[in-house]
Design an enzyme around this catalytic site. Sequence first.
Site, PDB file in Angstrom:
ATOM      1  N   HIS A  45       0.891  -1.209  -0.157  1.00 54.44           N
ATOM      2  CA  HIS A  45       0.018   0.015   0.062  1.00 54.44           C
ATOM      3  C   HIS A  45       0.668   1.250   0.004  1.00 54.44           C
ATOM      4  O   HIS A  45       2.119   1.258   0.313  1.00 54.44           O
ATOM      5  CB  HIS A  45      -0.986  -0.033   1.181  1.00 54.44           C
ATOM      6  CG  HIS A  45      -0.033   0.065   2.628  1.00 54.44           C
ATOM      7  ND1 HIS A  45       0.324   1.218   3.065  1.00 54.44           N
ATOM      8  CD2 HIS A  45       0.092  -1.101   3.344  1.00 54.44           C
ATOM      9  CE1 HIS A  45       1.049   1.094   4.232  1.00 54.44           C
ATOM     10  NE2 HIS A  45       0.876  -0.428   4.511  1.00 54.44           N
ATOM     11  N   GLU A  81      -2.045  -7.004   7.250  1.00 52.34           N
ATOM     12  CA  GLU A  81      -0.657  -6.857   7.902  1.00 52.34           C
ATOM     13  C   GLU A  81      -0.649  -7.951   9.278  1.00 52.34           C
ATOM     14  O   GLU A  81      -1.543  -8.434   9.979  1.00 52.34           O
ATOM     15  CB  GLU A  81      -0.653  -5.551   8.226  1.00 52.34           C
ATOM     16  CG  GLU A  81       0.945  -5.299   8.983  1.00 52.34           C
ATOM     17  CD  GLU A  81       2.089  -5.750   7.970  1.00 52.34           C
ATOM     18  OE1 GLU A  81       2.506  -6.845   7.962  1.00 52.34           O
ATOM     19  OE2 GLU A  81       2.905  -4.795   7.604  1.00 52.34           O
TER      20      GLU A  81
END
Length: 199
Positions: free
Chosen positions: A31, A106
């Site tokens: 990202h 994550e």
Amino acid sequence: FIYFNCLDFQLFLSTFAKTSKYIMVIYIVRHGQTEENNQKILQGHMPGKLTEQGREQVRSTAEELSALNVNFKCIISSDLKRAMDSADIISGRLKLPVIPMEMLRERDWGEYTGLTVTEGKEKYYHDGHWDFPGKAESDDGIFERAKKALETLAEQYPDDNIIIVTHGQFARNLLAVDKNCSYHDIPSFVNAEVRILER
């Protein structure tokens, strides 16, 4: 799995096409930069907010992917906001559907989510490894999750080109599964970086 940077990949495609009909290619994208990245905190499962620089990073990556002239099947993204927002930017350029996948999140820092990296390392980083007490996800835990994610993707997209939008540590674990090594042996991803796995 093997991996390439995008600049090497066009040559690879032309060579591989001569030897095989079936291949799954995964373009792994981290990202864009977030406000929390700038604050150097352990984001974990926090949503995260892209900065304007982060958005520009992802727009640049989208152009890079578009220039490859690859027939992508779809974008599969971590369902956390910073990844989904990044995926939406790429989708807007490439006109691809975005499919959320919780498994691509994550590392879960548990109760330590939100600590600064400096605070975390002072207390819980020893001999090159994070060692959190409590319910934080372990090195083995995130590795096994990455392994399961790759197995799932291989079953669902056995001969497709797909884009994955995920996070720094998880992206490194995807590559570590391929190499059968620790993610510590995989170089860190910068924001909006692309690396490529093929199977």
